[in-house]
Design an enzyme around this catalytic site. Structure first.
Site: not given
Length: 282
Positions: A112, A49, A54, A79
């Site tokens: 998200h 994931d 990120y 996401k």
């Protein structure tokens, strides 16, 4: 009983999603995330994931390629970030995530955070991606019951997954029940409350009773509550330890004791207060 890393839940569209995976929130792109993902894949994990925010999708993709595991055996989630919400911008964000990952498709693509005004437009973009076969499943993250109800009033497709902060201090029973009724699979981020639960006395006592670590008790509790879980770690030994939870079962009484630790306390942002562009939370 969920008995291995390969065990899967069936989403309401028939796609099978692993119950357990690796999260890579705050894992540095480059060597750190490559090592982390490869350690997980080498140990038998099949679900990874990540997310655009990120900033490690490239490293995740490289680790997947270098693992040599056939793409179709893996389940990869990403996401769309808050600042990319909206119809056209979501389509572009999806394509950018695929480019960075070096993949032809995602298994799961999530909104998200709900934000304030754009999630319905964003959802229409996800529906388009799904109908075109570019994503195998679509869902949301950090949606409360009222967000889900509002989204579903206009949606053609009900979300398949809702990924939320979930741990013994934040059991979100009402949300979990609603998701079960609507056949939306609940998924836990920050299942260990960023380490804050590791000295919780009840969990320490139960860990000793079962001959497991506190982290293993919490992750097993997730699975027995039928919640998909994706603990994050960058250490190979911790990644292996986190997954060593398929050889025991917590009794009903002890499950209730862990449930009783709920204090509605979050380690991340509250979805109603998270605004577009804000980067705290998972």
């Amino acid at each position: 009983m969920i008995s291995s890393l390969k065990d899967k839940t069936t989403l309401h569209n028939g796609v099978k999603m692993p119950w357990f995976g690796l999260g890579v929130f705050k894992v540095q792109d480059g060597d750190e995330v490559i090592r982390s993902v490869k350690a997980a894949l080498n140990h038998g994990y099949i679900s990874i994931d990540t997310a655009a925010i990120y900033q490690n999708e490239e490293g995740v993709g490289k680790a997947i390629r270098e693992s040599g595991i056939p793409r179709e055996e893996l389940f990869i989630t990403s996401k769309v970030w808050n600042s990319d919400q909206g119809y056209e911008s979501t389509l572009k964000a999806h394509d950018e995530s695929l480019r960075k990952l070096g993949l032809d498709y995602l298994d799961l693509y999530l909104i998200h955070w709900p934000g304030k005004h754009l999630y319905k437009e964003t959802w229409k973009a996800l529906e388009k991606l799904y109908k075109e076969g570019r994503v195998r499943a679509i869902g949301v993250s950090n949606f409360q019951v009222h967000h889900l109800q509002d989204l579903m009033n206009d949606a053609e497709i009900i979300p398949m997954v809702n990924q939320v902060e979930y741990h013994p201090h934040l059991t979100q029973k009402e949300l979990h029940e609603f998701c079960k009724q609507e056949r939306i699979q609940l998924e836990a981020w920050s299942p260990l409350k960023r380490g804050a639960l590791l000295n919780e006395p009840v969990l320490t006592e139960l860990a000793e009773k079962y001959g497991k670590s506190v982290a293993q008790m919490i992750l097993r509790w997730d699975l027995q509550n039928e919640v998909v879980t994706i603990p994050k770690s960058i250490k190979a030994d911790r990644i292996i330890e986190n997954a060593s939870i398929f050889d025991f079962e917590i009794s009903a009484d002890d499950m209730n004791r862990i449930d009783g630790l709920n204090i509605d306390d979050r380690s991340g942002s509250h979805p109603d207060q998270m605004v577009v562009g804000f980067t705290e939370g998972n």
